[in-house]
Structure formats: structure tokens, C-alpha cells
Design a protein around this motif. Structure first.
Motif, PDB file in Angstrom:
ATOM      1  N   GLU A  14       0.833  -1.208   0.000  1.00  0.00           N
ATOM      2  CA  GLU A  14       0.000   0.000   0.000  1.00  0.00           C
ATOM      3  C   GLU A  14       0.868   1.260   0.000  1.00  0.00           C
ATOM      4  OE1 GLU A  14      -3.159   2.271   2.897  1.00  0.00           O
ATOM      5  OE2 GLU A  14      -3.536   0.176   2.354  1.00  0.00           O
ATOM      6  N   GLN A  15       1.939   1.251   0.793  1.00  0.00           N
ATOM      7  CA  GLN A  15       2.823   2.418   0.824  1.00  0.00           C
ATOM      8  C   GLN A  15       3.436   2.670  -0.551  1.00  0.00           C
ATOM      9  OE1 GLN A  15       5.690   1.835   3.986  1.00  0.00           O
ATOM     10  NE2 GLN A  15       4.079   1.283   5.445  1.00  0.00           N
ATOM     11  N   LEU A  16       3.860   1.602  -1.218  1.00  0.00           N
ATOM     12  CA  LEU A  16       4.429   1.746  -2.557  1.00  0.00           C
ATOM     13  C   LEU A  16       3.387   2.271  -3.533  1.00  0.00           C
ATOM     14  CD1 LEU A  16       6.670   1.355  -4.637  1.00  0.00           C
ATOM     15  CD2 LEU A  16       5.954  -1.050  -4.842  1.00  0.00           C
ATOM     16  N   TYR A  17       2.174   1.737  -3.450  1.00  0.00           N
ATOM     17  CA  TYR A  17       1.097   2.189  -4.349  1.00  0.00           C
ATOM     18  C   TYR A  17       0.855   3.685  -4.191  1.00  0.00           C
ATOM     19  CZ  TYR A  17      -3.503   2.253  -6.628  1.00  0.00           C
ATOM     20  OH  TYR A  17      -4.567   2.528  -7.456  1.00  0.00           O
ATOM     21  N   ARG A  18       0.828   4.160  -2.957  1.00  0.00           N
ATOM     22  CA  ARG A  18       0.628   5.588  -2.712  1.00  0.00           C
ATOM     23  C   ARG A  18       1.797   6.412  -3.278  1.00  0.00           C
ATOM     24  NH1 ARG A  18      -3.461   6.915   0.823  1.00  0.00           N
ATOM     25  NH2 ARG A  18      -4.445   5.175   1.941  1.00  0.00           N
ATOM     26  N   GLN A  19       3.005   5.910  -3.125  1.00  0.00           N
ATOM     27  CA  GLN A  19       4.159   6.617  -3.656  1.00  0.00           C
ATOM     28  C   GLN A  19       4.091   6.720  -5.173  1.00  0.00           C
ATOM     29  OE1 GLN A  19       6.864   8.182  -2.343  1.00  0.00           O
ATOM     30  NE2 GLN A  19       6.024   7.948  -0.268  1.00  0.00           N
ATOM     31  N   VAL A  20       3.711   5.636  -5.832  1.00  0.00           N
ATOM     32  CA  VAL A  20       3.619   5.639  -7.292  1.00  0.00           C
ATOM     33  C   VAL A  20       2.535   6.605  -7.762  1.00  0.00           C
ATOM     34  CG1 VAL A  20       3.143   4.228  -9.340  1.00  0.00           C
ATOM     35  CG2 VAL A  20       4.522   3.300  -7.474  1.00  0.00           C
ATOM     36  N   ASP A  43      10.681  -4.718  -5.150  1.00  0.00           N
ATOM     37  CA  ASP A  43      10.349  -5.560  -6.309  1.00  0.00           C
ATOM     38  C   ASP A  43       9.218  -6.531  -5.965  1.00  0.00           C
ATOM     39  OD1 ASP A  43      12.221  -4.337  -7.882  1.00  0.00           O
ATOM     40  OD2 ASP A  43      13.787  -5.848  -7.542  1.00  0.00           O
ATOM     41  N   ASP A  44       9.260  -7.123  -4.761  1.00  0.00           N
ATOM     42  CA  ASP A  44       8.198  -8.062  -4.349  1.00  0.00           C
ATOM     43  C   ASP A  44       6.858  -7.341  -4.223  1.00  0.00           C
ATOM     44  OD1 ASP A  44       9.997 -10.133  -4.277  1.00  0.00           O
ATOM     45  OD2 ASP A  44      10.339 -10.023  -2.101  1.00  0.00           O
ATOM     46  N   ALA A  45       6.896  -6.138  -3.629  1.00  0.00           N
ATOM     47  CA  ALA A  45       5.664  -5.369  -3.476  1.00  0.00           C
ATOM     48  C   ALA A  45       5.118  -4.951  -4.836  1.00  0.00           C
ATOM     49  CB  ALA A  45       5.909  -4.147  -2.593  1.00  0.00           C
ATOM     50  N   THR A  46       6.028  -4.613  -5.761  1.00  0.00           N
ATOM     51  CA  THR A  46       5.605  -4.233  -7.106  1.00  0.00           C
ATOM     52  C   THR A  46       4.920  -5.390  -7.814  1.00  0.00           C
ATOM     53  OG1 THR A  46       7.434  -2.652  -7.278  1.00  0.00           O
ATOM     54  CG2 THR A  46       6.384  -3.335  -9.340  1.00  0.00           C
ATOM     55  N   GLU A  47       5.479  -6.594  -7.674  1.00  0.00           N
ATOM     56  CA  GLU A  47       4.869  -7.766  -8.302  1.00  0.00           C
ATOM     57  C   GLU A  47       3.477  -8.039  -7.738  1.00  0.00           C
ATOM     58  OE1 GLU A  47       5.708  -9.660 -10.898  1.00  0.00           O
ATOM     59  OE2 GLU A  47       7.234  -8.106 -11.187  1.00  0.00           O
ATOM     60  N   ALA A  48       3.323  -7.830  -6.422  1.00  0.00           N
ATOM     61  CA  ALA A  48       2.003  -8.030  -5.810  1.00  0.00           C
ATOM     62  C   ALA A  48       0.996  -7.041  -6.377  1.00  0.00           C
ATOM     63  CB  ALA A  48       2.105  -7.885  -4.293  1.00  0.00           C
ATOM     64  N   ALA A  51       0.140  -7.969  -9.978  1.00  0.00           N
ATOM     65  CA  ALA A  51      -0.796  -9.103 -10.048  1.00  0.00           C
ATOM     66  C   ALA A  51      -2.245  -8.625  -9.918  1.00  0.00           C
ATOM     67  CB  ALA A  51      -0.472 -10.113  -8.953  1.00  0.00           C
ATOM     68  N   MET A  52      -2.441  -7.533  -9.196  1.00  0.00           N
ATOM     69  CA  MET A  52      -3.783  -6.964  -9.041  1.00  0.00           C
ATOM     70  C   MET A  52      -4.065  -5.929 -10.132  1.00  0.00           C
ATOM     71  SD  MET A  52      -4.831  -8.593  -6.363  1.00  0.00           S
ATOM     72  CE  MET A  52      -6.366  -7.739  -6.117  1.00  0.00           C
ATOM     73  N   ARG A  53      -3.077  -5.721 -11.021  1.00  0.00           N
ATOM     74  CA  ARG A  53      -3.189  -4.743 -12.111  1.00  0.00           C
ATOM     75  C   ARG A  53      -3.389  -3.322 -11.604  1.00  0.00           C
ATOM     76  NH1 ARG A  53      -7.711  -7.101 -15.886  1.00  0.00           N
ATOM     77  NH2 ARG A  53      -7.276  -5.180 -17.042  1.00  0.00           N
ATOM     78  N   LEU A  54      -2.752  -3.040 -10.468  1.00  0.00           N
ATOM     79  CA  LEU A  54      -2.794  -1.684  -9.922  1.00  0.00           C
ATOM     80  C   LEU A  54      -1.606  -0.857 -10.404  1.00  0.00           C
ATOM     81  CD1 LEU A  54      -3.979  -2.370  -6.253  1.00  0.00           C
ATOM     82  CD2 LEU A  54      -5.291  -1.348  -8.117  1.00  0.00           C
ATOM     83  N   VAL A  55      -0.497  -1.516 -10.731  1.00  0.00           N
ATOM     84  CA  VAL A  55       0.652  -0.814 -11.307  1.00  0.00           C
ATOM     85  C   VAL A  55       1.149  -1.613 -12.506  1.00  0.00           C
ATOM     86  CG1 VAL A  55       1.323   0.120  -9.046  1.00  0.00           C
ATOM     87  CG2 VAL A  55       2.393  -2.001  -9.883  1.00  0.00           C
ATOM     88  N   ARG A  56       2.014  -0.972 -13.295  1.00  0.00           N
ATOM     89  CA  ARG A  56       2.613  -1.637 -14.447  1.00  0.00           C
ATOM     90  C   ARG A  56       4.030  -1.108 -14.610  1.00  0.00           C
ATOM     91  NH1 ARG A  56      -0.740   2.281 -16.297  1.00  0.00           N
ATOM     92  NH2 ARG A  56       0.156   3.808 -17.774  1.00  0.00           N
ATOM     93  N   ILE A  57       4.857  -1.845 -15.313  1.00  0.00           N
ATOM     94  CA  ILE A  57       6.231  -1.443 -15.612  1.00  0.00           C
ATOM     95  C   ILE A  57       6.290  -1.051 -17.093  1.00  0.00           C
ATOM     96  CG2 ILE A  57       8.652  -2.080 -15.522  1.00  0.00           C
ATOM     97  CD1 ILE A  57       7.261  -2.118 -12.804  1.00  0.00           C
TER      98      ILE A  57
END
Length: 326
Positions: A14-20, A43-48, A51-57
Motif C-alpha cells: 500500500e505504501q508503494l502504491y501511494r508513492q507511485v 520488487d516483491d511489493a511491485t509484483e504483488a 498481479a492486481m493490475r494496480l501498477v505496471r512497468i
């Protein structure tokens, strides 16, 4: 509070999602520095989150996210669809209960095909069965209390909750049994049971609205098995029996006594239920139960009508006139 925990995401995700969302298109190392975490953890948090399609690379290897209304609304819609399907599955299972119960009843029937279908229950499991029957039926519960089976409201938490939510509970106590278990009678009263005393109760039984009856199979006995009876004619007969016993019985406090008179006097004085409870030294639930019982006995719908009716019967003093003055 981790708002994304419901999706199985941890605090770091969640913290990473907010930062992005706040600062898009940065490499993982930037977010790792900001969150004081290792690049591997990010990297692990990004993959999670991916998987939920909340972020992308993106093609440059930078982390990006769509507007949360798009990403989260999509997840919510999918979850709600799964929940709706789950509810439909559970509803179908509930509808199948009667069929399974029929299989059980078929195995419990006596050899005579003319005998009414019954579900037999041992006394050892009676409390649990009563909890289930209370939760799965509707309408007022009419319960007899004899020496055959004695238990307290503490053993019936579901029933206590239903009564607290407003379900009617009427208890007919056998005089001899009640005199030897005054504490138990008081506990049922405190729970919200409307009570009366009968000189003799022919059999132990409980009517759950007009849906079914739980009764001792040994009529008038202290032992034996119990049966759940669902035949409408049988249920109506037990309800009629209870109501006739109730009409011929007396209230636990032997009618409208001085306590009830004092109760109405306090109501006439304009005291609220909480204040009446403090004056009488009883619980708020007891006050409201007594008022409801008096209104039921006098066949009135409002408390003012109750005061008028009791005055006409000569039980309490005159009803004060409503005035516009102070």
C-alpha cells in the motif's frame, strides 16, 4: 490502516502504491530509498501490485499506475460479482436444507407410515437445537419451563440477541418448578421474557411462531427424547394449548401489584424509562418489559392509553390532564 489488506496486500504494497500515485514513472530504487526498504522488497511489493493490475512497468522499467478510480473500481466490480455469485450459491444451499432435512426425517420415522414425520433430538443436544430453531424461525416464541429440562439464558446467546432485537418471548413457568428456581426465573425475566405461572404444565414444549414446535415425546414425563414437529395442524394445536394455559395463569408478580402501580405513577409524572429504572431499582429492560406487558394486558397501544385504562379500572390514581402551561 492498510486499506488494501482486504485484497491480500501488505502494508509495504500500500505504501508503494501511494508513492507511485504521487510520483509516477520512477525506478524501483527511488521508491526503495523513500520507503527505507531494500530494492528486493520493493520488487516483491511491485509484483504483488502488478498481479492486481494496480501498477505496471513501462518500457523503460519505470513503475506507473492508472488513476485509482480505474484500477480499484475494476477490482471492486470483480469482487462484487464474485460475492454475488457466492451469495447465490449459499442461497441455493439454504434452499436445499429442507431436502436434506427430509432425508433425515425419513431415516427417523417409525415403521408406521401414518405417524407424523418427526426429527428426534436427545436432551443432551437440546440447547444447541433450540438456538438453531430460534435463528431459523420467526414470530413470537412460546416456551414452557418445567423440571424436565432446566437451563438459563446464558446457554441461549442467540435467543438473547433475538429478544434484545425485539422478538417476543413468552415463558410459562410451572409453579412448583419456579418456586425452587427463583434465580433462573429472574434471569429469564431480566433477559426480556414475559412470564406467567401455571399450576400445572402437561408437557415440556416450545412453539416457534407458527413454524414448528419442539416437544417432549414422553407426554408429561421428565425423560425421553424431543421431537421437532412441523405439521401445521399439530403446531396450531400446541400454540392453542399454550395460549389457553397462559390465559388461565397468573403473572409472576401475581398481577398488577404495587410495583406496577408505582411504575405507572412514575410514567404519569413524566419520568423517562431510565429514570424510572433508577427509582424502582431495576434494569431498564425490566421497566420496558413491564410496560409492554401492561399494555398487552390492557389491549392499548400507547402509554397514555395505558394510564387511562388503569385509572378506569381503579388501579392507579387519576390521569393528570395535559396542559399547555409550564
Amino acid at each position: 490502516m492498510n486499506r488494501l489488506a482486504v485484497l491480500g496486500l501488505d502494508d509495504l504494497a500500500e505504501q508503494l502504491y501511494r508513492q507511485v500515485l504521487r510520483d509516477q514513472a520512477r525506478p524501483a530504487s527511488v521508491y526503495a530509498a523513500r520507503l527505507n526498504r531494500s530494492t528486493a522488497e520493493i520488487d516483491d511489493a511491485t509484483e504483488a501490485l502488478r498481479a492486481m493490475r494496480l501498477v505496471r512497468i513501462n518500457e523503460e522499467g519505470l513503475v506507473q499506475a492508472d488513476h485509482p478510480r480505474a484500477g480499484l473500481e475494476r477490482i471492486l466490480s470483480a469482487e462484487e460479482a464474485r460475492l454475488a455469485e457466492r451469495r447465490r450459491d449459499l442461497a441455493r444451499l439454504r434452499d436445499a436444507i429442507d431436502g436434506f432435512a427430509g432425508d433425515h426425517r425419513a431415516g427417523q420415522e417409525h415403521s408406521s407410515s401414518d405417524e407424523p414425520v418427526r426429527e428426534y433430538i436427545d436432551a443432551s443436544g437440546l440447547a444447541d437445537v433450540m438456538e438453531h430453531l430460534a435463528a431459523s424461525t420467526s414470530g413470537p416464541i412460546r416456551m414452557t419451563h418445567t423440571d424436565a429440562v432446566a437451563f438459563t439464558p446464558d446457554e441461549q446467546p442467540v435467543l438473547c440477541r433475538l429478544v434484545e432485537e425485539g422478538r417476543g418471548l413468552y415463558g410459562l413457568h410451572e409453579f412448583d418448578a419456579a418456586s425452587s428456581r427463583t434465580l433462573e426465573v429472574a434471569q429469564w425475566a431480566a433477559m426480556g421474557e414475559s412470564q406467567r405461572l401455571a399450576n400445572h404444565i402437561p408437557n415440556e414444549f416450545v412453539c416457534y411462531g407458527t413454524d414448528l414446535v419442539l416437544a417432549n415425546t414422553e407426554w408429561g414425563g421428565d425423560e425421553g427424547r424431543y421431537a421437532v414437529l412441523r405439521d401445521p395442524v399439530v403446531v396450531r394445536a400446541f400454540v392453542e394449548l399454550f395460549d389457553r394455559l397462559w390465559a388461565a395463569s397468573t403473572t409472576v408478580d401475581d398481577g398488577v401489584d404495587t410495583t406496577s402501580e408505582r411504575l405507572v405513577e412514575l410514567m404519569q409524572a413524566g419520568l423517562k424509562d431510565e429514570a424510572i429504572a433508577r427509582v424502582l431499582g431495576v434494569s431498564l429492560r425490566t421497566v420496558r418489559r413491564r410496560i409492554a406487558a401492561l399494555m398487552d394486558e390492557c389491549n392499548v397501544e400507547t402509554r397514555f392509553q395505558l394510564a387511562v385504562e388503569l385509572t378506569e379500572r381503579g388501579i392507579v390514581g387519576s390521569v393528570p390532564r395535559r396542559s399547555s402551561g409550564a
